[in-house]
Design an enzyme around this catalytic site. Structure first.
Site, PDB file in Angstrom:
ATOM      1  CE  LYS A 207      -4.224  -2.254   1.440  1.00 54.36           C
ATOM      2  NZ  LYS A 207      -5.225  -2.573   2.444  1.00 54.36           N
ATOM      3  NE  ARG A 238      -6.966  -8.959   0.951  1.00 60.06           N
ATOM      4  CZ  ARG A 238      -6.642  -8.148  -0.055  1.00 60.06           C
ATOM      5  NH1 ARG A 238      -5.694  -7.260   0.081  1.00 60.06           N
ATOM      6  NH2 ARG A 238      -7.300  -8.225  -1.211  1.00 60.06           N
TER       7      ARG A 238
HETATM    8  N1  PMM Z   1      -7.284  -4.427   1.285  1.00 59.75           N
HETATM    9  C1  PMM Z   1      -7.699  -4.487   0.016  1.00 59.75           C
HETATM   10  C2  PMM Z   1      -8.702  -5.388  -0.387  1.00 59.75           C
HETATM   11  N2  PMM Z   1      -9.276  -6.228   0.513  1.00 59.75           N
HETATM   12  N3  PMM Z   1      -9.455  -7.026   2.702  1.00 59.75           N
HETATM   13  C3  PMM Z   1      -9.088  -6.973   3.988  1.00 59.75           C
HETATM   14  N4  PMM Z   1      -9.678  -7.783   4.874  1.00 59.75           N
HETATM   15  N5  PMM Z   1      -8.119  -6.104   4.425  1.00 59.75           N
HETATM   16  C4  PMM Z   1      -7.482  -5.244   3.584  1.00 59.75           C
HETATM   17  O1  PMM Z   1      -6.625  -4.463   4.047  1.00 59.75           O
HETATM   18  C5  PMM Z   1      -7.866  -5.260   2.220  1.00 59.75           C
HETATM   19  C6  PMM Z   1      -8.872  -6.189   1.805  1.00 59.75           C
HETATM   20  C7  PMM Z   1      -7.086  -3.578  -0.995  1.00 59.75           C
HETATM   21  O2  PMM Z   1      -5.833  -4.022  -1.400  1.00 59.75           O
HETATM   22  P1  PMM Z   1      -5.583  -4.819  -2.784  1.00 59.75           P
HETATM   23  O3  PMM Z   1      -6.099  -3.913  -3.891  1.00 59.75           O
HETATM   24  O4  PMM Z   1      -4.115  -5.021  -2.847  1.00 59.75           O
HETATM   25  O5  PMM Z   1      -6.320  -6.104  -2.773  1.00 59.75           O
END
Ligand code: PMM
Length: 251
Positions: A207, A238
C-alpha cells in the site's frame, strides 16, 4: 500467523491490477501460491483502490466464481473478498469458506444475516465508505480509539445479526479512509486490536504508505512489516507475494 495470499481478478487493483485478469492466469497464480505454502487464498473481483468505481453484480460473479470453483478443488482454503451478500453466497456454494467484507457489513444490508446463516468465518474490516470518496473520510482526532470504537460497532452488529463470536475476525482496514500517519499509528498499536479478543487480519501489502509510486518497489517494506507483525499475536497477514513472507516469519 497465517498467510492470506491475494488474488485480485480485476483490471485495476493498485498493486496487481490486470495481472490475473483472465481465468488461466488466475488459476496459475493460485497454483503458484499453493506451491509456496499459502494458508488461504483471498479472491476478489472488485477493486477497492482509492477512487475506484463500482462494478455490477454480474461482472463480479463472472470474475470470481469460475476461479473459486477450480481452485477450491485443489483443497486450499478460499476467502471471498466482496461487499455483496449475493456474491458471498454464490462464492461459498462454489467452494469458498470465509467471507472477507471490507465494509464490515455496511455496504450491503443483507451481508451480516447472510454470513450468520452460512455459519462460516466472517472478516469485518474497518471502513468508512466506498473507494470513490474514501480519502476525504480520513479525518480523525485519535485514529486508534476511533477505529476501535467503529470496529466495536461492527462487532456488535455482527453478533446481533447472529454471527457466532468464534466466526468473527476483525481487520483495522489499513489504507481505507486513512493516510500514512493513520496507518502507522494503527500498526504501532496493533496489540490494542488483538486485545479485543478476536483474530486480527492486517492487509498492508504494497500500500502507498509503504513508500514509492511503484507498488512493486513497496515489497521490501511489506516484508519488513510482516517480520514486525509476526510477534504481535495477529491471526493473519494479507499479502501479494507468499514465499518471502513465509521465509521472513521463520527467519
Ligand atoms: N485491502 C484491500 C482489499 N481487501 N481485505 C481486507 N480484509 N483487508 C485489507 O486491508 C484489504 C482487503 C485492498 O488491497 P488490494 O487492492 O491489494 O487487494
Amino acid at each position: 500467523m497465517l498467510v492470506m495470499g491475494i488474488l485480485n481478478i480485476t483490471p485495476d487493483s493498485f498493486a496487481d491490477g490486470g495481472k490475473y485478469n483472465n481465468f488461466e492466469s488466475a488459476i496459475r497464480r493460485g497454483q503458484e501460491m499453493i506451491a509456496e505454502g499459502v494458508d488461504i487464498i483471498d479472491i476478489g473481483g472488485e477493486s477497492t483502490k482509492p477512487g475506484a468505481e463500482r462494478i455490477t453484480l454480474e461482472e463480479e460473479l463472472e470474475r470470481v466464481i469460475p476461479v473459486i470453483r477450480e481452485l477450491s478443488q485443489l483443497g486450499i482454503k478460499i476467502s471471498i473478498d466482496t461487499m455483496r451478500s449475493e456474491v458471498a453466497r454464490k462464492a461459498i456454494e462454489a467452494g469458498a469458506s470465509i467471507i472477507n467484507d471490507v465494509s464490515g457489513g455496511l455496504a450491503d444490508p443483507e451481508m451480516l444475516t447472510t454470513a450468520a446463516g452460512l455459519e462460516l468465518p466472517y472478516i469485518a474490516m474497518h471502513w468508512r465508505g466506498h473507494s470513490k470518496d474514501m480519502n476525504s473520510q480520513a479525518v480523525y482526532k485519535d485514529v486508534v480509539s476511533e477505529v476501535i470504537e467503529e470496529l466495536q460497532e461492527r462487532i456488535t452488529a455482527s453478533l446481533d445479526a447472529g454471527i457466532k463470536k468464534d466466526n468473527l475476525i476483525i481487520d483495522p482496514g489499513i489504507g481505507f479512509a486513512k493516510d500514512a500517519d493513520h496507518n502507522w499509528a494503527i500498526i504501532d498499536s496493533i496489540s490494542t486490536f488483538v486485545d479485543l479478543g478476536y483474530p486480527v487480519l492486517v492487509g498492508a501489502s504494497r500500500k502507498r504508505f509503504l513508500g514509492g509510486d511503484n507498488p512493486d518497489l513497496r515489497e521490501a517494506a511489506t516484508i519488513a512489516l510482516t517480520q514486525r507483525l509476526s510477534t504481535t499475536g495477529i491471526w493473519a497477514i494479507r499479502v501479494h507475494s507468499v514465499k518471502p513472507h513465509k521465509e521472513v516469519m521463520s527467519a
